[in-house]
Design an enzyme around this catalytic site. Structure first.
Site, PDB file in Angstrom:
ATOM      1  CB  CYS A 113      -0.986  -0.029   1.161  1.00 24.45           C
ATOM      2  SG  CYS A 113      -2.365   1.126   0.955  1.00 24.45           S
ATOM      3  CG  HIS A 213      -3.545  -3.419   3.291  1.00 23.05           C
ATOM      4  ND1 HIS A 213      -2.589  -3.039   4.216  1.00 23.05           N
ATOM      5  CD2 HIS A 213      -3.986  -2.274   2.710  1.00 23.05           C
ATOM      6  CE1 HIS A 213      -2.478  -1.720   4.213  1.00 23.05           C
ATOM      7  NE2 HIS A 213      -3.303  -1.237   3.308  1.00 23.05           N
ATOM      8  CD  GLU A 215      -1.327  -6.117   5.462  1.00 23.82           C
ATOM      9  OE1 GLU A 215      -1.876  -5.059   5.841  1.00 23.82           O
ATOM     10  OE2 GLU A 215      -0.968  -6.302   4.277  1.00 23.82           O
TER      11      GLU A 215
END
Length: 232
Positions: A113, A213, A215
């Protein structure tokens, strides 16, 4: 071998416990868990004197530039948009120095990001400071503080396309995006509205940025690419 992966952190005011409200270097727990899930060892890299970045990077096998606040638009020669967030210059300077050191030393890099945007600005590119002005909708960040999902199509002839050979639904939360691509970078994935969703260096080094994102979802393929490159 478990490679040591450094992850940059926020520098912000934070509250915890019953009484504490102090400046803090922090990171959502999803980031180290993401690294650990791919077989890496995670270490957090709070903002420091940029002159120390090269020495820090020499101890790493890989680097993740985490998401977070908007970059200072002065870094790419613009004045702030009314919707731009307040910059954190200590973090900007530190992460730019970390990225410079990693590229100089041949250390694999993953930008997430804000981290992808920083990679683009480092290479001389620019950012769209408020994406809804360009795409006409807020699907990339519909609810502040909540990740939403949209499709991303990786390019098949790219490093990212080899990691993600099909279109994927990704977690998104951003209101800025790549405008002009920086020198030595190529776009490697797009959203349906044409927004650049990933970029990568044109050389042999693993230097990949993703606008989403990864994660916060269960797909480890991108970080597994970073960890594999770090092992090498």
């Amino acid at each position: 071998m478990q490679p040591l992966i450094g992850v940059s952190t926020y520098l912000t005011q934070a509250r915890w416990g019953a009484a504490w409200n102090l400046p803090a270097a922090l990171l959502p727990a999803a980031y180290p868990a993401y690294v650990q899930g791919a077989g890496g060892l995670a270490v957090l890299l709070p903002p420091d004197d940029p002159a120390r970045a090269a020495a820090v990077v020499r101890r790493l096998d890989g680097l993740i530039l985490a998401g977070g606040e908007d970059l200072d638009p002065a870094l790419y020669g613009e004045t702030p948009h009314p919707r731009a967030g307040a910059p954190v210059p200590e973090r900007d300077r530190w992460e730019l120095a970390l990225l410079t050191a990693a590229l100089d030393q041949g250390i694999p890099v993953l930008g997430i990001c804000r981290g992808m945007q920083l990679m683009n600005v480092h290479a001389g590119g620019t950012l769209c400071q408020h994406l809804p002005d360009v795409v006409g909708h807020e699907d990339h960040n519909p609810v502040p503080g909540v990740f939403s999902d949209h499709e991303v199509k990786p390019l098949p002839d790219s490093r990212l396309g080899r990691l993600l050979p099909e279109s994927v639904a990704v977690a998104t939360h951003h209101h800025q995006a790549v405008a002009r691509l920086g020198s030595g970078l190529r776009a490697s994935a797009y959203a349906p509205d044409g927004t650049v969703e990933a970029l990568e260096g044109e050389g042999p080094l693993f230097a990949v940025g993703v606008q989403w994102h990864p994660e916060v979802r269960g797909d480890l393929r991108v970080v597994e690419g970073l960890v594999a490159a770090a092992r090498e």
